[in-house]
Design an enzyme around this catalytic site. Structure first.
Site, PDB file in Angstrom:
ATOM      1  N   GLN A  24       0.805  -1.217   0.000  1.00 44.42           N
ATOM      2  CA  GLN A  24       0.000   0.000   0.000  1.00 44.42           C
ATOM      3  C   GLN A  24       0.843   1.274   0.000  1.00 44.42           C
ATOM      4  O   GLN A  24       0.333   2.343  -0.330  1.00 44.42           O
ATOM      5  CB  GLN A  24      -0.938   0.001   1.208  1.00 44.42           C
ATOM      6  CG  GLN A  24      -1.953  -1.142   1.145  1.00 44.42           C
ATOM      7  CD  GLN A  24      -2.903  -1.143   2.325  1.00 44.42           C
ATOM      8  OE1 GLN A  24      -2.631  -1.779   3.327  1.00 44.42           O
ATOM      9  NE2 GLN A  24      -4.017  -0.449   2.233  1.00 44.42           N
ATOM     10  N   ARG A  81       3.955  -0.054  13.044  1.00 46.30           N
ATOM     11  CA  ARG A  81       3.639  -1.360  12.478  1.00 46.30           C
ATOM     12  C   ARG A  81       3.709  -1.243  10.955  1.00 46.30           C
ATOM     13  O   ARG A  81       2.966  -0.451  10.359  1.00 46.30           O
ATOM     14  CB  ARG A  81       2.237  -1.805  12.922  1.00 46.30           C
ATOM     15  CG  ARG A  81       1.783  -3.081  12.246  1.00 46.30           C
ATOM     16  CD  ARG A  81       0.407  -3.561  12.740  1.00 46.30           C
ATOM     17  NE  ARG A  81       0.038  -4.756  11.988  1.00 46.30           N
ATOM     18  CZ  ARG A  81      -1.018  -4.862  11.189  1.00 46.30           C
ATOM     19  NH1 ARG A  81      -1.877  -3.858  11.058  1.00 46.30           N
ATOM     20  NH2 ARG A  81      -1.229  -5.963  10.512  1.00 46.30           N
ATOM     21  N   HIS A 125       1.113  -9.206   4.620  1.00 51.07           N
ATOM     22  CA  HIS A 125      -0.049  -8.335   4.454  1.00 51.07           C
ATOM     23  C   HIS A 125      -0.479  -8.432   2.989  1.00 51.07           C
ATOM     24  O   HIS A 125      -0.423  -7.467   2.242  1.00 51.07           O
ATOM     25  CB  HIS A 125       0.289  -6.902   4.873  1.00 51.07           C
ATOM     26  CG  HIS A 125      -0.894  -6.062   5.241  1.00 51.07           C
ATOM     27  ND1 HIS A 125      -1.021  -5.421   6.459  1.00 51.07           N
ATOM     28  CD2 HIS A 125      -2.017  -5.740   4.548  1.00 51.07           C
ATOM     29  CE1 HIS A 125      -2.170  -4.746   6.494  1.00 51.07           C
ATOM     30  NE2 HIS A 125      -2.792  -4.912   5.331  1.00 51.07           N
ATOM     31  N   GLU A 170      -4.914 -10.387   8.888  1.00 50.35           N
ATOM     32  CA  GLU A 170      -6.265 -10.679   8.423  1.00 50.35           C
ATOM     33  C   GLU A 170      -6.351 -11.863   7.459  1.00 50.35           C
ATOM     34  O   GLU A 170      -6.691 -11.692   6.279  1.00 50.35           O
ATOM     35  CB  GLU A 170      -6.876  -9.431   7.763  1.00 50.35           C
ATOM     36  CG  GLU A 170      -6.881  -8.213   8.665  1.00 50.35           C
ATOM     37  CD  GLU A 170      -7.606  -7.015   8.037  1.00 50.35           C
ATOM     38  OE1 GLU A 170      -7.867  -7.040   6.830  1.00 50.35           O
ATOM     39  OE2 GLU A 170      -7.903  -6.073   8.771  1.00 50.35           O
ATOM     40  N   ASN A 298      -7.791  -5.963  14.466  1.00 51.77           N
ATOM     41  CA  ASN A 298      -8.155  -4.834  13.604  1.00 51.77           C
ATOM     42  C   ASN A 298      -9.650  -4.649  13.711  1.00 51.77           C
ATOM     43  O   ASN A 298     -10.421  -5.560  13.417  1.00 51.77           O
ATOM     44  CB  ASN A 298      -7.800  -5.112  12.137  1.00 51.77           C
ATOM     45  CG  ASN A 298      -6.290  -5.128  11.909  1.00 51.77           C
ATOM     46  OD1 ASN A 298      -5.511  -4.844  12.814  1.00 51.77           O
ATOM     47  ND2 ASN A 298      -5.897  -5.471  10.687  1.00 51.77           N
ATOM     48  N   TYR A 300     -12.852  -2.203  12.568  1.00 55.91           N
ATOM     49  CA  TYR A 300     -13.374  -1.087  11.778  1.00 55.91           C
ATOM     50  C   TYR A 300     -14.866  -0.859  11.989  1.00 55.91           C
ATOM     51  O   TYR A 300     -15.317   0.267  12.137  1.00 55.91           O
ATOM     52  CB  TYR A 300     -13.085  -1.292  10.283  1.00 55.91           C
ATOM     53  CG  TYR A 300     -11.627  -1.065   9.955  1.00 55.91           C
ATOM     54  CD1 TYR A 300     -11.151   0.205   9.643  1.00 55.91           C
ATOM     55  CD2 TYR A 300     -10.713  -2.111  10.002  1.00 55.91           C
ATOM     56  CE1 TYR A 300      -9.809   0.431   9.374  1.00 55.91           C
ATOM     57  CE2 TYR A 300      -9.367  -1.896   9.735  1.00 55.91           C
ATOM     58  CZ  TYR A 300      -8.922  -0.631   9.425  1.00 55.91           C
ATOM     59  OH  TYR A 300      -7.599  -0.411   9.177  1.00 55.91           O
ATOM     60  N   GLU A 368      -5.082  -2.175  14.142  1.00 52.76           N
ATOM     61  CA  GLU A 368      -5.627  -1.238  13.150  1.00 52.76           C
ATOM     62  C   GLU A 368      -6.982  -0.750  13.625  1.00 52.76           C
ATOM     63  O   GLU A 368      -7.770  -1.516  14.188  1.00 52.76           O
ATOM     64  CB  GLU A 368      -5.850  -1.881  11.770  1.00 52.76           C
ATOM     65  CG  GLU A 368      -4.609  -2.124  10.959  1.00 52.76           C
ATOM     66  CD  GLU A 368      -4.914  -2.713   9.579  1.00 52.76           C
ATOM     67  OE1 GLU A 368      -5.975  -2.380   8.998  1.00 52.76           O
ATOM     68  OE2 GLU A 368      -4.086  -3.511   9.110  1.00 52.76           O
ATOM     69  N   GLU A 419      -5.551   1.888  -1.336  1.00 49.85           N
ATOM     70  CA  GLU A 419      -6.589   1.177  -0.588  1.00 49.85           C
ATOM     71  C   GLU A 419      -7.142   0.010  -1.423  1.00 49.85           C
ATOM     72  O   GLU A 419      -8.332  -0.078  -1.706  1.00 49.85           O
ATOM     73  CB  GLU A 419      -7.666   2.179  -0.149  1.00 49.85           C
ATOM     74  CG  GLU A 419      -8.832   1.624   0.636  1.00 49.85           C
ATOM     75  CD  GLU A 419      -8.494   0.816   1.893  1.00 49.85           C
ATOM     76  OE1 GLU A 419      -7.389   0.951   2.444  1.00 49.85           O
ATOM     77  OE2 GLU A 419      -9.359   0.026   2.306  1.00 49.85           O
TER      78      GLU A 419
HETATM   79  C1  GBH Z   1      -7.813  -3.479   6.708  1.00 50.15           C
HETATM   80  O1  GBH Z   1      -8.803  -4.433   6.375  1.00 50.15           O
HETATM   81  C2  GBH Z   1      -6.520  -3.811   5.999  1.00 50.15           C
HETATM   82  O2  GBH Z   1      -5.659  -4.533   6.851  1.00 50.15           O
HETATM   83  C3  GBH Z   1      -5.795  -2.617   5.468  1.00 50.15           C
HETATM   84  O3  GBH Z   1      -4.803  -3.024   4.573  1.00 50.15           O
HETATM   85  C4  GBH Z   1      -6.772  -1.660   4.842  1.00 50.15           C
HETATM   86  O4  GBH Z   1      -6.139  -0.568   4.230  1.00 50.15           O
HETATM   87  C5  GBH Z   1      -7.704  -1.186   5.924  1.00 50.15           C
HETATM   88  O5  GBH Z   1      -8.393  -2.272   6.456  1.00 50.15           O
HETATM   89  C6  GBH Z   1      -8.754  -0.198   5.459  1.00 50.15           C
HETATM   90  O6  GBH Z   1      -9.649  -0.804   4.599  1.00 50.15           O
HETATM   91  O7  GBH Z   1     -15.084  -2.517   0.608  1.00 50.15           O
HETATM   92  O8  GBH Z   1     -17.112  -1.991   1.804  1.00 50.15           O
HETATM   93  O9  GBH Z   1     -16.961  -4.008   0.485  1.00 50.15           O
HETATM   94  C7  GBH Z   1     -10.027  -4.258   7.052  1.00 50.15           C
HETATM   95  C8  GBH Z   1     -11.028  -5.346   6.719  1.00 50.15           C
HETATM   96  C9  GBH Z   1     -12.306  -6.304   4.987  1.00 50.15           C
HETATM   97  C10 GBH Z   1     -12.539  -4.009   5.471  1.00 50.15           C
HETATM   98  C11 GBH Z   1     -12.923  -6.106   3.622  1.00 50.15           C
HETATM   99  C12 GBH Z   1     -13.190  -3.793   4.129  1.00 50.15           C
HETATM  100  C13 GBH Z   1     -14.510  -4.749   2.416  1.00 50.15           C
HETATM  101  C14 GBH Z   1     -15.697  -3.894   2.703  1.00 50.15           C
HETATM  102  N1  GBH Z   1     -11.628  -5.113   5.431  1.00 50.15           N
HETATM  103  N2  GBH Z   1     -13.858  -5.019   3.710  1.00 50.15           N
HETATM  104  S1  GBH Z   1     -16.245  -3.047   1.300  1.00 50.15           S
END
Ligand code: GBH
Length: 458
Positions: A24, A81, A125, A170, A298, A300, A368, A419
């Site tokens: 990335q 990290r 990763h 992940e 992680n 979100y 994360e 991303e």
């Molecule tokens: C992380 O994944 C990654 O480790 C990192 O590399 C990445 O940049 C970061 O999140 C931010 O995204 O696109 O709405 O269909 C987090 C887990 C799983 C979150 C797949 C997004 C797809 C949702 N990810 N998911 S969507």
């Protein structure tokens, strides 16, 4: 105007950091002998990545890593990290070591140590060497062995300065999103193959734990899992059952083997007909369930799960993500620019849930947590400040309420970056990156976090 949020008081020794990943940020995809990875290949597939973008240049951190280290120092974090690109170290995944590739990480680690910043190294990763994918990728059991060999090579070079190792980032994404949804590299849509990939990733993790400890006495080894509580959209039994299936696929499929040495109950039933699970061998779960020094989480968002018809009624033809569940938007829940629900309480539930399910839960780092904006600007980012403060507060509450030994928090991400399938539009950085110049400009959230961090000593 800056929002007046403040960070909660965390215990002494709490590690503050930020996170990035090789593909990335690094760019320099063909430099100094780096071999191609599955992401280089996937990005060339028409329609795979928004705008036809790739990580070929990205933030050019391969050349500008000193800028990144300077930013970390200015920010005042304790730790960084980052991940190592397997195809820089072993261009075809196995065999001859590429010294020049290792030299890059050697310089980066020295740069961090000079500033007193503790490196947390992620070994994988998502950037599998393409040559290994050509031989079956994570569907193939051999890949787990190659991964452990690669881990030993890296630890042999960096283990005198790096103590904190994260085997995988992940494995859910590497297996399910990559081999079942097809939205990430290598872009496959499979049932059996995706579940085999998940198993071999975990096996590779377990073997790497042993390899790392052998190569680096004093190593602290963990794994990073993306965890999302799955909550039913209604009290209807079908929606509750759907949420449970989602929780199994997303969370328990990974946490149970790693933290409990067993596949979750209901796993065989969920995938009956999709896969015969013949990739499992006696003794694997002992390897996979090796005791860890820490767990990386992680977090979100939460998933709001509803029962839904299967896309493919014939189980034999189903991909491993087709489990009869839809993730649906929930009225009244604020969302980020990417439409991801903002629910800090989900982090509380994740951490307290781990503590109640796993009596021997190791120390935990949030490896994360972050929020994207879609605007290309360096202006004030109060939403990001609020997001960080609220999630930290939720994490602190969890550590107070449950036996969770919470050791640190890494914001995703230090800088805007590539991303994945969404290209460069989503920006997660505390620091704005201008493309294509690569110029870095700290946002208001950076200055806010810096102010919070200066008040405590390293
Ligand atoms: C992380 O994944 C990654 O480790 C990192 O590399 C990445 O940049 C970061 O999140 C931010 O995204 O696109 O709405 O269909 C987090 C887990 C799983 C979150 C797949 C997004 C797809 C949702 N990810 N998911 S969507």
């Amino acid at each position: 105007m800056t929002t007046p949020q403040e960070l909660p008081q965390m215990p002494a020794g709490f590690v503050w950091g930020t996170a990035t990943a090789a593909y990335q940020i690094e760019g320099a995809a063909a430099e100094d002998g780096r071999g191609p990875s599955i992401w280089d290949t996937f990005c060339r597939r028409p329609g795979a990545v928004a705008g036809g973008a790739s990580g070929a240049v990205a933030c050019d951190s391969y050349h500008r890593w000193r800028d990144d280290v300077q930013l970390l120092d200015d920010l005042g974090v304790d730790a960084y990290r980052f991940s190592i690109a397997w195809p820089r170290v072993l261009p075809t995944g196995a065999g001859a070591v590429n010294r020049a590739g290792l030299d890059y990480y050697d310089r980066l680690v020295d740069g961090l140590c000079e500033r007193g910043i503790r490196p947390f190294v992620t070994l994988y990763h998502w950037d599998l060497p393409q040559a290994l994918e050509d031989a079956g990728g994570w569907r193939a059991r051999d890949t787990a062995d190659h991964f452990a060999d690669y881990a030993a090579v890296v630890a042999g070079r960096l283990g005198d300065r790096v103590q904190d190792w994260i085997t995988l980032n992940e494995p859910y994404c590497s297996s399910i999103v990559g081999y079942a949804e097809g939205r990430h590299a290598p872009g496959a849509i499979e049932g059996h193959g995706a579940l085999a990939a998940a198993h071999h990733l975990l096996l590779g993790h377990g073997r790497a734990v042993t390899a790392l400890r052998a190569a680096c006495p004093g190593a602290r080894v963990g794994i990073t899992l993306n965890l999302s509580p799955a909550v039913p959209v209604s009290d209807a039994p079908v929606d509750r059952a759907a949420a449970d299936r989602m929780d199994l696929l997303l969370n328990r499929q990974f946490t149970d083997p790693v933290l409990g040495g067993a596949y979750p109950e209901g796993f065989e039933r969920l995938y009956a007909g999709v896969s015969d699970l013949s990739f499992r061998q006696a003794g694997d779960l002992q390897v996979i369930g090796a005791p860890l020094d820490f767990l990386g989480v992680n977090y979100y968002y939460r998933i709001h799960a509803a029962d839904a018809p299967y896309d493919q009624p014939d189980a034999a033809l189903r991909s491993a993500c087709d489990i009869g569940v839809r993730s649906v938007p929930r009225a009244g829940v604020p969302v980020t620019a990417l439409g991801w629900p903002i629910e800090p309480h989900g982090l509380y539930d994740t951490l307290t849930g781990l503590a109640s399910r796993y009596p021997d839960l190791p120390p935990v780092y949030v490896t994360e947590n972050g929020i994207a904006q879609l605007t290309d600007d360096q202006g004030p980012d109060p939403d990001r400040i609020r997001f960080i403060a609220e999630h930290l507060a939720a994490a602190a509450r969890a550590a107070a309420d449950a036996p969770v030994d919470l050791r640190g928090y890494f914001y995703w991400s230090l800088i805007d970056n590539f991303e994945w399938a969404r290209g460069y539009a989503p920006r997660f950085g505390l620091v704005h990156v201008d493309y294509p110049t690569g110029d870095r400009t700290p946002r208001e959230s950076f200055h806010w976090l810096r102010k919070q961090l200066v008040s405590r000593s390293r």
